[in-house]
Design an enzyme around this catalytic site. Structure first.
Site, PDB file in Angstrom:
ATOM      1  N   LEU A   1       0.813  -1.220   0.000  1.00 52.25           N
ATOM      2  CA  LEU A   1       0.000   0.000   0.000  1.00 52.25           C
ATOM      3  C   LEU A   1       0.844   1.268   0.000  1.00 52.25           C
ATOM      4  O   LEU A   1       0.314   2.357   0.250  1.00 52.25           O
ATOM      5  CB  LEU A   1      -0.924   0.006   1.230  1.00 52.25           C
ATOM      6  CG  LEU A   1      -2.056  -1.026   1.232  1.00 52.25           C
ATOM      7  CD1 LEU A   1      -2.740  -1.049   2.602  1.00 52.25           C
ATOM      8  CD2 LEU A   1      -3.068  -0.698   0.137  1.00 52.25           C
ATOM      9  N   SER A   2       2.115   1.182  -0.301  1.00 57.09           N
ATOM     10  CA  SER A   2       2.976   2.367  -0.216  1.00 57.09           C
ATOM     11  C   SER A   2       2.610   3.430  -1.252  1.00 57.09           C
ATOM     12  O   SER A   2       2.926   4.610  -1.069  1.00 57.09           O
ATOM     13  CB  SER A   2       4.444   1.973  -0.391  1.00 57.09           C
ATOM     14  OG  SER A   2       4.702   1.516  -1.705  1.00 57.09           O
TER      15      SER A   2
END
Length: 291
Positions: A141-142
């Site tokens: 999810l960066s």
């Protein structure tokens, strides 16, 4: 080669045979047939007279011998040879040996048209992936909300043959040297957004990304950064990268600038999932660098 043999004997005729141990003469059971043994076993050229104790008529028989190569011993033909099966005769065993000695299966024959087509297709595919573009999968999810876990994208590699990366380009890259020192390898690939290029002064202050003293207007991030970062000058042939999920991204604000040589390509298109198919290049391109 012609050999003339003159034999004189008394009837009934005898065949001249020599055994392995003692010489003896065997009476031919058929008086009308003369049996001859190989030359090495014949007892000649002496004249032979036999006294059988009876009055026998004497006759002379002249024989002519011709050397015929067809009489020499040859290998026995294959049981499968001949015209009975309609085949070419005698080549089946050779085919089996060749089949067993193959390094590759028949379908992988380098001389066949199909194999050549497959190898050309593979070569073109690998060349396309290495020099032009390649697909990528998002594992974290960066970069949320721009990319979610499971998204798939295409990263092109042609642009950077003609220009250097710009701010706001989303790039995929191999782990830089500073990360390889702590266990990462070239096989570990990251995806981040470029926020500053070589020569820029970048910092984070009061929840704002500042580049050369100017706050960037970033509508694509999830939330403002919750940390402070002192000013850093981006060195030559390097860029500064950050994730769009600023508070949940392992990026340049932790490990420093990224060397350009580690960049693999630029994200241009998301093709999965179907309901999120879209381009990934911001409008304006490198215009942000001129602000």
């Amino acid at each position: 080669m012609m050999v003339m043999i003159s034999l004189h004997f008394s009837t009934p005729p005898l065949a001249f045979l020599k055994s392995d141990s003692n010489s003896r003469f065997l009476k031919n059971p058929n008086p009308n047939f003369i049996q001859f043994t190989p030359k090495s076993q014949l007892l000649f050229p002496q004249r032979l007279n036999f006294n059988t104790g009876t009055n026998l008529n004497r006759r002379t028989l002249s024989c002519y011998g011709i050397k015929d190569s067809s009489e020499t011993t040859k290998s026995a033909p294959s049981l499968d040879s001949g015209d009975g099966g309609g085949g070419d005769g005698g080549d089946d065993d050779k085919g089996e040996v060749e089949e067993k000695n193959r390094l590759f299966p028949e379908w992988l024959d380098f001389t066949s048209d199909d194999a050549q087509t497959v190898f050309v297709a593979i070569a073109v595919s690998l060349a396309f992936r290495y020099f032009i573009a390649e697909p990528r999968y998002i594992p974290s999810l960066s970069m949320y909300p721009t990319f979610d876990v499971g998204d798939r994208l295409v990263a092109e590699k042609v642009s950077y043959y003609f220009r250097k990366p710009c701010a706001n380009d989303i790039v995929i890259f191999k782990s830089p040297p500073v990360l390889q020192e702590v266990g990462y390898t070239d096989a570990d690939v990251f995806i981040k957004r470029i926020v500053a290029k070589e020569g820029d002064l970048v910092e984070v202050h009061n929840g704002k990304l500042m580049v050369n003293g100017v706050a960037r207007n970033e509508k694509f991030i999830l939330e403002p950064p919750g940390y402070e970062m002192t000013p850093i000058r981006v060195p030559e042939n390097s860029v500064f990268v950050m994730g769009d999920n600023r508070n949940n991204s392992y990026d340049s604000h932790v490990w420093g600038p990224l060397p350009l040589k580690n960049i693999i390509g630029r994200s241009v298109f998301r093709y999965w999932p179907p309901n999120r198919v879209s381009g990934t290049v911001l409008e304006g391109g490198c215009a942000v660098d001129k602000q």
